[in-house]
Design a protein around this motif. Structure first.
Motif, PDB file in Angstrom:
ATOM      1  N   ARG A  17       6.308 -56.786  78.201  1.00  0.00           N
ATOM      2  CA  ARG A  17       7.235 -55.825  77.765  1.00  0.00           C
ATOM      3  C   ARG A  17       6.667 -54.242  77.751  1.00  0.00           C
ATOM      4  N   ASP A  37      14.909 -59.966  66.691  1.00  0.00           N
ATOM      5  CA  ASP A  37      15.608 -61.242  67.497  1.00  0.00           C
ATOM      6  C   ASP A  37      14.766 -61.646  68.428  1.00  0.00           C
ATOM      7  N   ARG A  38      13.519 -61.142  69.093  1.00  0.00           N
ATOM      8  CA  ARG A  38      12.216 -61.848  69.704  1.00  0.00           C
ATOM      9  C   ARG A  38      11.798 -62.567  68.867  1.00  0.00           C
ATOM     10  N   ASP A  75      15.885 -54.326  65.724  1.00  0.00           N
ATOM     11  CA  ASP A  75      16.613 -55.227  65.753  1.00  0.00           C
ATOM     12  C   ASP A  75      16.208 -56.267  67.028  1.00  0.00           C
ATOM     13  N   ALA A  76      15.785 -55.531  67.999  1.00  0.00           N
ATOM     14  CA  ALA A  76      15.167 -56.092  69.225  1.00  0.00           C
ATOM     15  C   ALA A  76      13.946 -57.080  69.102  1.00  0.00           C
ATOM     16  N   GLN A  77      12.976 -56.522  68.055  1.00  0.00           N
ATOM     17  CA  GLN A  77      11.904 -57.070  67.821  1.00  0.00           C
ATOM     18  C   GLN A  77      12.038 -58.324  66.742  1.00  0.00           C
TER      19      GLN A  77
END
Length: 144
Positions: free
Chosen positions: A99, A48-49, A44-46
């Motif tokens: 990151r 969104d980025r 999910d984080a990837q």
């Protein structure tokens, strides 16, 4: 040779062969499929980025101004767009390295300037001096 030269004349461009067009369509379709597979495997984080990366662009006018100030001459809009594209890729690489630095240190939250500095230092170490006019290990050509 009157004032209306060029009016009503269609520019004749070479036609793209059917097999070239088919190959191009096939390549585009394959690229879309590859992107879909990649995006399906994002966390999910990837995701969104990645979406934020796709949505945003560097302001072309600002990029053009920086180029003109650096070079001391006018540059065309297409040149500014190309440089903005390369700059966006560069920024993406630095953010990904930052990151990694953050993760390696066991930290969470937004990136800090320290993460970005370390990422930039790592980038320089891996690729050579950024902005160098000549490669680090350049051979001198045409020497006696």
């Amino acid at each position: 040779m009157g004032e209306d030269d060029g009016e009503g004349e269609d520019e004749v461009l070479p036609a793209m062969a059917d097999d070239d067009y088919s190959a191009q369509l096939s390549f585009q379709s394959q690229s879309k499929d590859n992107l879909k597979v990649l995006m399906d495997n994002f966390s999910d984080a990837q995701y969104d980025r990645f979406e934020a990366y796709r949505r945003h662009a560097l302001p072309k006018a600002a990029v053009r101004k920086v180029i003109q100030q650096t070079l001391g001459q006018q540059v065309s809009q297409p040149v500014a767009q190309v440089v903005a594209g390369f700059a966006k890729v560069f920024i993406g690489e630095i953010v990904e390295k930052a990151r990694d630095v953050q993760e390696r240190r066991g930290e969470t939250g937004p990136l800090s300037p320290d993460h970005l500095r370390e990422a930039y230092r790592m980038y320089q170490k891996e690729t050579g001096r950024v902005g160098a006019a000549r490669p680090l290990r350049a051979k001198r050509l045409f020497m006696k």
